[in-house]
Design an enzyme around this catalytic site. Structure first.
Site, PDB file in Angstrom:
ATOM      1  N   PRO A   2     -36.138 -10.016 -20.921  1.00  9.08           N
ATOM      2  CA  PRO A   2     -36.995  -8.958 -20.368  1.00  9.08           C
ATOM      3  C   PRO A   2     -38.099  -8.562 -21.341  1.00  9.08           C
ATOM      4  CG  PRO A   2     -34.804  -8.113 -20.917  1.00  9.08           C
ATOM      5  CD  PRO A   2     -34.767  -9.585 -21.134  1.00  9.08           C
ATOM      6  N   GLU A   3     -39.313  -8.498 -20.821  1.00  7.79           N
ATOM      7  CA  GLU A   3     -40.448  -8.042 -21.624  1.00  7.79           C
ATOM      8  C   GLU A   3     -40.869  -6.664 -21.129  1.00  7.79           C
ATOM      9  OE1 GLU A   3     -42.870 -10.198 -23.649  1.00  7.79           O
ATOM     10  OE2 GLU A   3     -42.119 -12.203 -23.230  1.00  7.79           O
TER      11      GLU A   3
END
Ligand SMILES: [Zn+2]
Length: 276
Positions: A2-3
């Site tokens: 996840p960014e």
């Protein structure tokens, strides 16, 4: 992994279910995350109301009157929302539940690099927490602009790509979005940061904001699924211009996209559209 866009979409997805709601119970089935989940946390949160759900970099800040719960998704974490009556029995990687009156939030994290930590209100502002204090500006903060990027890179001889990734100037520009923003700005990722002109810093700062906003927009359109009974949150991405497209034609000029390794991270760029 996840960014920032996934974390922001997670925040927007969770907020309607948690803000203003008291936590009835917290179940910690396996507290061995990146750092151990504090043993007192379920007692500390029981009956307490979430006043606000904020994001700082890739951290979610769950603000209570008596402190802040700091959470991070690590490499593989996902929060899912279930109506309480429909929540299935927890499975192997479902480490933590936060139980509200009508909904249950479940943290699934197979690789367990995520985090759940507590910061007491009487220890001072959570922004001074060691995990948060060194973070650069938020990309959508009005203070992050070309002028700031220019000023902060004058002594940085390293290539601009790892400088963006370092997170001390601006947060949330992970490996994917650094490559994409540099493409959009026409900047070769190997360019020494201190050699960027003011005009190119302007273009790059704008490009950073544009690629992140576009990704959040794409994720926002999946919000319905985010809380579906199927519970498939998943990660999402823009249609990449360069990322993981080595050898494929540039969408602008058709030159083959190249891949190089910088600081042990893969970088993708167009040799014709991006200049040093
Ligand atoms: Zn090109």
């Amino acid at each position: 992994m996840p960014e920032l866009p996934e974390v922001e979409v997670t925040r927007r997805g969770l907020a309607p279910y948690v803000v203003g709601q008291p936590i009835e119970a917290m179940a910690v089935r396996d507290g061995r995350l990146r750092w151990p989940v504090p043993r007192h946390l379920p007692d500390c949160l029981r009956g307490r109301r979430v006043e606000q759900l904020d994001r700082r970099g890739k951290y979610l800040l769950w603000r209570f009157a008596h402190g802040t719960l700091i959470s991070h998704l690590g490499m593989s974490g996902v929060w899912r929302v279930w109506p309480r009556a429909l929540a299935p029995p927890p499975r192997r990687h479902d480490h933590v539940d936060l139980v509200f009156s009508r909904h249950l939030l479940r943290l699934t994290d197979p690789r367990r690099f995520g985090a759940l930590l507590w910061h007491r209100a009487d220890a001072g502002p959570v922004e001074a927490h060691p995990l948060l204090a060194g973070l650069g500006l938020e990309p959508f903060d009005a203070r992050f602009d070309g002028e700031l990027l220019y000023r902060k890179t004058r002594r940085r001889a390293a290539a601009i790509k790892p400088v963006l990734l370092a997170g001390d100037i601006v947060v949330g520009v992970g490996n994917i979005y650094a490559s994409e923003a540099l493409f959009r700005a026409g900047v070769d990722p190997r360019t020494a940061a201190l050699r960027l002109s003011r005009a190119r810093c302007d273009r790059l700062a704008s490009a950073v904001r544009e690629v992140l906003a576009a990704a959040i927009g794409v994720g926002g359109s999946t919000l319905r699924d985010f809380v579906s009974a199927a519970g498939e949150a998943g990660y999402f991405m823009l249609e990449a211009s360069v990322y993981e497209r080595a050898g494929q034609p540039c969408r602008v000029c058709a030159a083959p996209i190249r891949r190089v390794v910088q600081g042990q991270r893969a970088t993708y760029y167009c040799p014709r559209c991006q200049r040093r």
